[in-house]
Enzyme design. Sequence first.
Site, mmCIF file in Angstrom:
data_model
loop_
_atom_site.group_PDB
_atom_site.id
_atom_site.type_symbol
_atom_site.label_atom_id
_atom_site.label_comp_id
_atom_site.label_asym_id
_atom_site.label_seq_id
_atom_site.Cartn_x
_atom_site.Cartn_y
_atom_site.Cartn_z
ATOM 1 N N CYS A 92 0.752 -1.201 -0.062
ATOM 2 C CA CYS A 92 0.062 0.025 0.007
ATOM 3 C C CYS A 92 0.635 1.226 0.002
ATOM 4 O O CYS A 92 1.687 1.487 1.022
ATOM 5 C CB CYS A 92 -0.999 -0.095 1.228
ATOM 6 S SG CYS A 92 -1.834 1.587 1.595
ATOM 7 N N VAL A 104 -6.015 1.004 5.732
ATOM 8 C CA VAL A 104 -5.042 1.271 6.218
ATOM 9 C C VAL A 104 -4.442 2.342 5.590
ATOM 10 O O VAL A 104 -4.463 2.589 4.543
ATOM 11 C CB VAL A 104 -4.289 0.004 6.586
ATOM 12 C CG1 VAL A 104 -5.000 -0.983 7.496
ATOM 13 C CG2 VAL A 104 -3.924 -0.543 5.090
ATOM 14 N N GLU A 148 -5.983 8.050 8.297
ATOM 15 C CA GLU A 148 -5.368 8.650 6.824
ATOM 16 C C GLU A 148 -3.938 9.136 6.930
ATOM 17 O O GLU A 148 -3.418 9.526 7.811
ATOM 18 C CB GLU A 148 -6.338 9.901 6.793
ATOM 19 C CG GLU A 148 -7.882 9.686 6.767
ATOM 20 C CD GLU A 148 -8.280 8.641 5.455
ATOM 21 O OE1 GLU A 148 -7.389 8.947 4.423
ATOM 22 O OE2 GLU A 148 -9.294 8.171 5.598
#
Length: 207
Positions: free
Chosen positions: A10, A50, A62
């Site tokens: 991510c 996440v 965030e």
Amino acid sequence: MITLYHAKECPFCARVRIVFEEKRVPYKSVEVDLNAPPEEVSRLNPRGLVPIIEENGFVVRESAIISEYLDDRFPEPSLMTWLPEKRAKIRLLIESCDADFLGPFYRLRQTRREEEQEKARAAIMPVLEYLSRELKGKKFLLGNFSMADIAFAPWMIVLDRLPGLGREQIPEPVAAWIEALRARETIGSDPYWQGLLAREEPLKRAG
């Protein structure tokens, strides 16, 4: 100790990991499967996304908010600076990343239609020109490495892998900045970048 819920693949989580590493702050790592996030993630963030940090029941979510919180909590080395003008500039750059850059970045990365790719490239170029002006005569966006660089880093380091955006299409100040980002230890050693070096696949979007 702060607990970080994150996923290696991510880019938003990479932002937060880079801040932790720049600050040299230890944290408890809880890796999350983006395809099947555990109930704990939904409890901490109703959106089920996440990164999330948690400490003694205090929760922040965030990536941009977490990053600024960590800079306030652990002020050295400062990534936001204490000068109001520079803090405002950093926030404007982060806002430009999130509002102007990421949308066309993902459209260009994900679409196979040439017409849509051209539209996405056309939307990216004004951002690159803006960044080029900000970088004139500087290695990083504010001269010293800052939160503004971290905000863009996970996407900028793969920019020249996008269709039709090779080195020759990227303004020289931005291309030099990308190389400086890749060379920075906290970015180059992050599992997000290391994973991309090991494989070529569409970037996954979290939050």
